[in-house]
Every structure is written in structure tokens, then in C-alpha cells.
Enzyme design. Structure first.
Site, PDB file in Angstrom:
ATOM      1  CG  ASP A 104      38.017  35.852  33.557  1.00  0.00           C
ATOM      2  OD1 ASP A 104      39.145  35.972  33.053  1.00  0.00           O
ATOM      3  OD2 ASP A 104      37.824  35.550  34.749  1.00  0.00           O
ATOM      4  CE  LYS A 160      39.417  42.437  30.100  1.00  0.00           C
ATOM      5  NZ  LYS A 160      38.566  41.608  30.968  1.00  0.00           N
ATOM      6  N   GLY A 196      44.401  37.068  30.846  1.00  0.00           N
ATOM      7  CA  GLY A 196      44.496  36.036  29.818  1.00  0.00           C
ATOM      8  C   GLY A 196      43.461  36.368  28.760  1.00  0.00           C
ATOM      9  CG  HIS A 197      43.068  39.920  27.211  1.00  0.00           C
ATOM     10  ND1 HIS A 197      43.358  41.238  27.039  1.00  0.00           N
ATOM     11  CD2 HIS A 197      42.540  39.819  28.461  1.00  0.00           C
ATOM     12  CE1 HIS A 197      43.031  41.916  28.138  1.00  0.00           C
ATOM     13  NE2 HIS A 197      42.543  41.071  29.011  1.00  0.00           N
ATOM     14  CB  THR A 198      40.701  33.640  25.035  1.00  0.00           C
ATOM     15  OG1 THR A 198      41.184  33.326  26.335  1.00  0.00           O
ATOM     16  CG2 THR A 198      40.666  32.385  24.181  1.00  0.00           C
ATOM     17  CD  GLN A 200      43.806  42.420  35.446  1.00  0.00           C
ATOM     18  OE1 GLN A 200      44.192  43.573  35.402  1.00  0.00           O
ATOM     19  NE2 GLN A 200      44.450  41.450  34.854  1.00  0.00           N
ATOM     20  N   GLY A 216      29.484  33.423  20.318  1.00  0.00           N
ATOM     21  CA  GLY A 216      30.429  32.309  20.255  1.00  0.00           C
ATOM     22  C   GLY A 216      31.833  32.867  20.267  1.00  0.00           C
TER      23      GLY A 216
HETATM   24  P1  IMP Z   1      45.958  39.381  41.133  1.00  0.00           P
HETATM   25  O1  IMP Z   1      45.697  40.554  40.253  1.00  0.00           O
HETATM   26  O2  IMP Z   1      46.610  38.247  40.428  1.00  0.00           O
HETATM   27  O3  IMP Z   1      46.638  39.735  42.415  1.00  0.00           O
HETATM   28  O4  IMP Z   1      44.524  38.814  41.601  1.00  0.00           O
HETATM   29  C1  IMP Z   1      43.616  39.595  42.362  1.00  0.00           C
HETATM   30  C2  IMP Z   1      42.186  39.161  42.068  1.00  0.00           C
HETATM   31  O5  IMP Z   1      41.827  39.525  40.745  1.00  0.00           O
HETATM   32  C3  IMP Z   1      41.945  37.656  42.167  1.00  0.00           C
HETATM   33  O6  IMP Z   1      40.618  37.439  42.601  1.00  0.00           O
HETATM   34  C4  IMP Z   1      42.089  37.192  40.727  1.00  0.00           C
HETATM   35  O7  IMP Z   1      41.400  36.003  40.472  1.00  0.00           O
HETATM   36  C5  IMP Z   1      41.475  38.366  39.995  1.00  0.00           C
HETATM   37  N1  IMP Z   1      42.026  38.546  38.659  1.00  0.00           N
HETATM   38  C6  IMP Z   1      43.227  39.049  38.335  1.00  0.00           C
HETATM   39  N2  IMP Z   1      43.369  39.102  37.005  1.00  0.00           N
HETATM   40  C7  IMP Z   1      42.241  38.626  36.488  1.00  0.00           C
HETATM   41  C8  IMP Z   1      41.776  38.474  35.148  1.00  0.00           C
HETATM   42  O8  IMP Z   1      42.447  38.799  34.159  1.00  0.00           O
HETATM   43  N3  IMP Z   1      40.527  37.941  35.003  1.00  0.00           N
HETATM   44  C9  IMP Z   1      39.763  37.634  36.073  1.00  0.00           C
HETATM   45  N4  IMP Z   1      40.151  37.794  37.331  1.00  0.00           N
HETATM   46  C10 IMP Z   1      41.370  38.276  37.537  1.00  0.00           C
END
Ligand code: IMP
Length: 425
Positions: free
Chosen positions: A8, A11, A35-37, A217, A407
Site C-alpha cells: 500500500d 505503487k 489493489g493498485h490505485t 505487496q 497527493g
Molecule cells: P494474502 O497475500 O492475501 O494471503 O495476505 C497475507 C498478508 O499480506 C496479510 O497481512 C495481508 O493483509 C497482506 N497483503 C496482501 N496483499 C497486500 C497488499 O497488496 N497490500 C497490503 N497488504 C497486503
């Protein structure tokens, strides 16, 4: 281009910003947990699977072999793009070697989290972990399999195995609602450009095309280097771009590391600088820190330099990009963690185990600023305290902060130092 914290970092926005310098953008790991915004012309878009170069006219977008794809999410993303008249037909390519997320992967994710109880990972429940488990367990289904005649039989065999597992986990294997949309997704997937992406990417490299590898991630969620087991199931670091795209390490050029001016984390797991108080709440509100995939409130805290330096080291970061500087406006003082107290000693690095042992942050206090940064277009207009904050980070990390974001919009991005715009080449 990678996130250096717990995801988050922003990116999507930065990929979109620097894409005009690249011919190709490629996702190399993760899946719809991301979730790339992106925000421009007053519209906000969230992408989960599709690379963030999709809104640029002349950019080729590749979903690499290291990604896990949920055809249901992908179909929805494509439909949303079609509504915006984005023509994907000539600029989106999907690797045949990318693994599929099938409905039972999502059920297994939920069952596994339920079994873990208090020790749950806080997964996004998108089936990411179970799909990568099938990949490494050599049971998985890949995108290329949808082109084969016996795809249904292969799907059924894997699905039956999963249902057996779910039974043992006391979790219902309820597929009546999930399967129809899955098979709709498979049909939509078949209509896309399915390619041998490693060949395509290496051909582009030999033609001198510039490729931007888009991480998902963050480094502190990496399966090897993150706070295991509170991590995701892929290699989110630079090395993951090689295995997730089929590109040799000698092609890696500059490494852009994205970090927030503070820290956030969604899900469980250690977070040394976490603020469980009014300041944390202030950061969450000002930064609108709610997950773009799950909507969950994000945990918030001060900037953590030992963690940032660790991520810089593992990734070989050449340029830092600082996001959400504007969110820190209005704090009289800013705290930055420079060390941890760990096993009675003051250390300045990330130790082996911060899951079962405490790494208590040691802070230095810096001056804050009150100026609203969101309209600033040039570095010369920065308040002095912001310039000092940036200089402090550069001094501690030894890496230039080349871009500052103030921003969410494309235009709220200030290039301080010319990034060399080196690339995979
Ligand atoms: P999973 O990849 O969905 O199994 O989640 C594993 C961990 O990574 C959890 O703590 C999620 O909240 C975190 N996580 C997975 N994808 C993202 C992301 O795109 N942004 C932030 N945290 C993420």
C-alpha cells in the site's frame, strides 16, 4: 519498482507516472490481493491483476508467470476498463505459465485462517496462499491449461482434492455460486492474448525496449524476508522480477523503491512503530488508510528506518520515492525510528525474529510542518522542515529520494532529482 514496506505504498500511482518512459509494464508476482490505485482527470481506478500501465496508450502490459490469476477478478477488471473505453486488445498479454486461482483456493484460504484463530495471518482471502501452495506442491493449474481439451477434467480433479481437504478442515465445500462465475471468467480469459511471456519479454529486451517490472505487496511481506509467517506467499523483492518474468538478473537496471513518509500495515503481524493512539488515528484519517482491496482500516505508525534500510539492502534500491508527504502536514513534531531495543541491546538493523520477540523502537524527534503540500509543484516551495525530513532519510539510507508525492493525482508528483530511468535492458 517495488514497495519497501508492508504494501500500500502507492505503487500504482508511480507506475502510471513513470510509464511514459517505458514501452512495457510487467507484473511479476502476487495476484488480486493487490489493489493498485491510480487517479487522474478526477477519476479513481483500482487495479488488482492488470499492470498499472494499462491507461497509457502505447504501453504494453504483461501479467507474468509469477502472478496468480483469479479469472473472476480479471474479468471484472476488464469490464471496468471497457466502460472507460480502454482498449486492451493490443496492449494486454497474459502469461500461459501464470497459475490460476480456482474457487476452492478461496475456500481453503478462509478455512486455513479460521483454523489459525488468533494466530491468523489477516489474509485478504483471495486464495493467494493456497494457489501458490499448489504451484510449489506441483498440483496447480496454469493459464495455458485453459487451452487444453481436458481442462475441465484437470480442474475437477484438483477441485475434488480441495473438497476432501476442506472436509478435513470442517469447512463446507460450497461451490454452487462460485463455479458459474469462475467458468464465465475462464471464457473471458480464453479470449485474451495468452502468451509465452518469457519469450515475449526477452524479445522486447533484445529489441531495446524498456521494461518496468511492477511489484505488488511490499518487501516486508516477502515470503523469505518478511516477518514470517505474517507474510504473503510470493517473493515481492527485486529477485522476484527475474523468476516471475523469466528475465536474467543481468538485465536489472535501476530499482525504484517506494515508501510512505510513515508506515502502514493491514492484517496481522509485527509492526514495531505502530501507533495505537490518537496520533495513529490522525494518520489513518489524513491518509485515508483503508485497504483498497478489502476496505479494512490499516494500522498506522511512524517511519521505521531499520526496516526501510533492510528493504533497500535486499532490493538493491537505487532511487527512493517518498509517498504521502502531504499526510504528515499538521504534526508539530515527527518521530522517526532509527534503532530498536532488542534483547537488551540497541541495534540499527532488522533482527531475525520480531514475531516472538519485541523490537522496541528508539525514536529521534524531527520538526514537523503545517504547510498544505497538495498544491506544491516544485521542490523550491517545500517547507524547510520537509526538506530536512527528506535529507534525514537520505543521510540514514544513503539513497537519493528522487520523487516526492504530495497527493493521489498524477499531477501531484514532484521529481526532485532526475531518475536515471534505467530499465531492464
Ligand atoms: P494474502 O497475500 O492475501 O494471503 O495476505 C497475507 C498478508 O499480506 C496479510 O497481512 C495481508 O493483509 C497482506 N497483503 C496482501 N496483499 C497486500 C497488499 O497488496 N497490500 C497490503 N497488504 C497486503
Amino acid at each position: 519498482m517495488l514497495g519497501l514496506q508492508w504494501g500500500d505504498e502507492g505503487k500504482g500511482k508511480i507506475v502510471d507516472f513513470i510509464t511514459p518512459h517505458y514501452e512495457v509494464v510487467a507484473r511479476f508476482q502476487g495476484g488480486p490481493n493487490a489493489g493498485h490505485t491510480l487517479e487522474f482527470n478526477g477519476i479513481k481506478h483500482v487495479l488488482h491483476t492488470i499492470p498499472s500501465g494499462i491507461f497509457r496508450d502505447n504501453t504494453i502490459n504483461i501479467v507474468g508467470n509469477g502472478v496468480v490469476i483469479d479469472p473472476v477478478t480479471l474479468k471484472k477488471e476488464i469490464e471496468a476498463l471497457k466502460k472507460l473505453n480502454v482498449d486492451i486488445s493490443k496492449k494486454l498479454f497474459i502469461s500461459r505459465k501464470a497459475h490460476l486461482i480456482i474457487p476452492t483456493h478461496r475456500l481453503l484460504d478462509a478455512a486455513s485462517e479460521a483454523m489459525k484463530g488468533k494466530g491468523k495471518i489477516g489474509s485478504t482471502l483471495r486464495g493467494i496462499g493456497p494457489s501458490y501452495m499448489d504451484k510449489t506442491g506441483r498440483n496447480g493449474l496454469r493459464v495455458g491449461d485453459v487451452e487444453s481439451k481436458d481442462f475441465l477434467a484437470r480442474y475437477k480433479s484438483l477441485c475434488d482434492k480441495h473438497c476432501e481437504l476442506l472436509k478435513q478442515m470442517n469447512y463446507p465445500c460450497k461451490l454452487d455460486e462460485l463455479e458459474p462465475e469462475f467458468f464465465d471468467g475462464i471464457e473471458a480469459l480464453k479470449a485474451l492474448n495468452l502468451v509465452d511471456s518469457e519469450h515475449l519479454l526477452n524479445r522486447y529486451l533484445s529489441e531495446g525496449k524498456k521494461i518496468l517490472a511492477e511489484g505488488a505487496q511490499g518487501s516486508l511481506l516477502d515470503i523469505d524476508f518478511g516477518s514470517y509467517p505474517f507474510v504473503t506467499s510470493s517473493n515481492t523483492v527485486t529477485a522476484g522480477a527475474c523468476t516471475g518474468l523469466g528475465i536474467s538478473p543481468r538485465h536489472i537496471g535501476n530499482v525504484y523503491g517506494i515508501f510512505k513518509a510513515y508506515c502502514t500495515r493491514v492484517g496481522s503481524g509485527p509492526f514495531p512503530t505502530e501507533l495505537n493512539d490518537a496520533t495513529g488515528e490522525q494518520l489513518r484519517k489524513a491518509g485515508n488508510e483503508f485497504g483498497s482491496t478489502t476496505g479494512r482500516p490499516r494500522r498506522t505508525g511512524w517511519l521505521d528506518l531499520p526496516a526501510l534500510k533492510y528493504a533497500i539492502m535486499i532490493n538493491g534500491v537505487t532511487d527512493l520515492i517518498m509517498m504521502k508527504g502531504d499526510v504528515l502536514s499538521g504534526f508539530d513534531t515527527l518521530m522517526v525510528c532509527t534503532h530498536y531495543m532488542y534483547r537488551g541491546k540497541k541495534i540499527d538493523y532488522m533482527p531475525y525474529d520480531i514475531v516472538h520477540e519485541d523490537a522496541t523502537p528508539v525514536y529521534e524527534q524531527l520538526k514537523g510542518w503545517n504547510t498544505d503540500l497538495t498544491g506544491i509543484q516544485q521542490e523550491k516551495d517545500f517547507p524547510a522542515a520537509l526538506s530536512d525530513y527528506i535529507a534525514y532519510i537520505e543521510e540514514h539510507t544513503g539513497v537519493p529520494v528522487s520523487v516526492i508525492s504530495v497527493g493521489p493525482d498524477r499531477v501531484q508528483t514532484i521529481e526532485r532529482k532526475k531518475m536515471s530511468m534505467a530499465y531492464l535492458s
